[in-house]
Design a protein around this motif. Structure first.
Motif, mmCIF file in Angstrom:
data_model
loop_
_atom_site.group_PDB
_atom_site.id
_atom_site.type_symbol
_atom_site.label_atom_id
_atom_site.label_comp_id
_atom_site.label_asym_id
_atom_site.label_seq_id
_atom_site.Cartn_x
_atom_site.Cartn_y
_atom_site.Cartn_z
ATOM 1 N N GLU A 60 0.833 -1.209 0.000
ATOM 2 C CA GLU A 60 0.000 0.000 0.000
ATOM 3 C C GLU A 60 0.865 1.255 0.000
ATOM 4 O O GLU A 60 0.591 2.216 -0.729
ATOM 5 C CB GLU A 60 -0.922 -0.003 1.220
ATOM 6 N N ALA A 61 1.938 1.253 0.802
ATOM 7 C CA ALA A 61 2.824 2.410 0.865
ATOM 8 C C ALA A 61 3.531 2.630 -0.469
ATOM 9 O O ALA A 61 3.627 3.764 -0.958
ATOM 10 C CB ALA A 61 3.847 2.233 1.984
ATOM 11 N N SER A 62 4.029 1.551 -1.069
ATOM 12 C CA SER A 62 4.707 1.666 -2.361
ATOM 13 C C SER A 62 3.746 2.159 -3.438
ATOM 14 O O SER A 62 4.096 3.022 -4.255
ATOM 15 C CB SER A 62 5.292 0.313 -2.769
ATOM 16 N N GLN A 63 2.541 1.630 -3.440
ATOM 17 C CA GLN A 63 1.550 2.046 -4.434
ATOM 18 C C GLN A 63 1.216 3.532 -4.282
ATOM 19 O O GLN A 63 1.085 4.251 -5.279
ATOM 20 C CB GLN A 63 0.278 1.203 -4.297
ATOM 21 N N MET A 64 1.103 3.999 -3.025
ATOM 22 C CA MET A 64 0.797 5.405 -2.794
ATOM 23 C C MET A 64 1.887 6.307 -3.373
ATOM 24 O O MET A 64 1.612 7.338 -3.998
ATOM 25 C CB MET A 64 0.644 5.671 -1.292
ATOM 26 N N LEU A 65 3.144 5.896 -3.186
ATOM 27 C CA LEU A 65 4.262 6.677 -3.731
ATOM 28 C C LEU A 65 4.200 6.728 -5.250
ATOM 29 O O LEU A 65 4.275 7.807 -5.851
ATOM 30 C CB LEU A 65 5.587 6.067 -3.282
ATOM 31 N N TYR A 66 4.074 5.583 -5.895
ATOM 32 C CA TYR A 66 4.120 5.544 -7.355
ATOM 33 C C TYR A 66 2.937 6.284 -7.971
ATOM 34 O O TYR A 66 3.085 6.976 -8.991
ATOM 35 C CB TYR A 66 4.151 4.094 -7.839
#
Length: 415
Positions: A60-66
């Motif tokens: 979820e954190a990685s997706q939010m960044l991208y």
């Protein structure tokens, strides 16, 4: 045409506070950052480390960044984003999607790369262009310096001063010298994720770095011909030493000690003549953060009137409910105070950010010099544990905590 750059840092995506997710606040921050990029016609975004909150960010954190980076690019197609890793970030994972990120103008730098003994400029040197394609400045993208990034690190006793600070200073000196030979006199912005001497820390929020306890690099060690040093790590927005060496700070309070900060980002503008101006752009606080402490701490019976005075909105969804940190003065049944406070807070549309018990100073403060002379052999391990526990949690450890501590000691002795 002026070149405009936004400097931000210490996003800490994936962070939670006392068990509460900060996802909503990060979403609101990215929405506002996108608006600022558009409204100020920003050409480059510099993120000076601690993109994530831990070494193993969630999907979820990685997706939010991208998703955020893609939106920024959609808003300003020529936007260049310089994204560097901090001490919280997984350096390899920051760089892993690099080929794809470059498609949307993002240069992700997680570790120091060298080629034939010199800095790999294809990795660390990023041209910054205006919307008409003219290069007006360059960014020297350097991440948090790990031991492997400092080949010149030597712990020789024949040289005075911290070997770590010396090695980091040499890294910047050599890098700037190499870059200058490649770009000439164009303005150069360097990133840095480290503690610069004179910077004010947020108690309990930031780990002391660089390496081995030697964490404070003098600001004078940055080469004079750097137009700006974009710093990350310290969450309090501040300049250190001179106007052009700055921490942008965290985007919203990541701990109670940051509750009073004025969060924002730094907008840099280089004129056609290369003259730099710096403007501080404030950020809205997505979620209210209250610290209830009265005059030297609250009595338990004073907490409800303090909460009533906040004018709380019971219709707010949980992720938008205010954070409340409570400072108490010592009182009867200290060991059960936290549970009682939690029971009271549970009756209101708030989220607990923690409870502290403010202890009165019972003796004259010990100077740092005198404290350093106390021998560890003269202090019992359990006394050190009790002191550290009370400093972190605001209450004394109970029998359960002490039992865990003694069992850990016993296991260590067996090994």
């Amino acid at each position: 045409m002026a070149l405009k750059i936004l400097h931000t840092a210490d996003w800490h995506i994936g962070q939670s506070l006392n068990g509460w997710s900060r996802t909503y606040e990060h979403q609101q921050f990215f929405n506002e950052l996108e608006e600022l990029i558009d409204a100020h016609e920003v050409d480059a975004l510099v993120v000076a480390g601690d993109v994530f909150d831990n070494q193993n960010p969630s999907a979820e954190a990685s997706q939010m960044l991208y998703e955020a980076l893609a939106r920024f690019h959609d808003k300003r197609p020529h936007l260049v984003t310089v994204l560097t890793a901090g001490n919280h970030d997984p350096a390899g994972r920051v760089e892993a999607p690099g080929v794809l990120l470059q498609k949307i103008g993002v240069q992700a730098v997680g570790m120091v790369r060298r080629q034939d003994g010199s800095l790999d400029l294809s990795h660390h040197l990023v041209p910054l262009k205006t919307s008409d394609g003219e290069v007006k400045a360059y960014a020297l993208a350097l991440p948090f310096p790990r031991t492997s990034d400092l080949p010149g690190l030597s712990f020789s006793t024949t040289v005075e001063g911290s070997p770590v600070v010396r090695a980091v200073a040499e890294l910047y000196e050599a890098a700037v010298s190499q870059v200058r030979a490649a770009i000439g006199d164009l303005p150069l912005i360097a990133t840095g994720h480290l503690h610069v001497a004179g910077g004010l820390e947020s108690e309990g929020a930031e780990r002391r770095i660089l390496i081995g306890g030697e964490h404070a690099m003098p600001w004078e060690q940055f080469p004079d011909d750097l137009a700006y040093v974009a710093l990350g790590h310290l969450h309090k927005p501040q300049k250190v030493g001179k106007e052009t060496i700055r921490y942008s700070g965290s985007p919203f309070p990541l701990s109670v000690t940051e509750q009073h900060y004025k969060h924002g980002v730094n907008l840099l503008s280089f004129s056609d003549a290369g003259v730099l101006s710096i403007e501080r752009l404030g950020l809205h606080r997505p979620v209210a953060f209250h610290r209830l402490k009265g005059d030297g701490g609250l009595l338990l019976e004073e907490l409800v009137p303090e909460l009533e005075a906040l004018g709380l909105d019971s219709a707010l969804p949980v992720e938008q409910q205010p954070f409340v940190h409570v400072d108490l003065r010592p009182q009867v049944s200290a060991s059960g105070l936290k549970a009682e406070v939690d029971q009271i807070l549970a009756q209101y549309p708030v989220r607990s950010a923690g409870v502290s018990v403010l202890r009165p100073q019972t003796q004259a403060p010990i100077s740092a010099e005198a404290e350093s002379l106390i021998r560890l052999s003269e202090v019992q391990p359990d006394e050190l544990f009790k002191s550290a526990f009370e400093r972190v949690h605001g209450i004394e450890p109970d029998a359960k905590h002490l039992d865990c501590f003694y069992r850990a000691i016993a296991e260590a002795e067996v090994e």
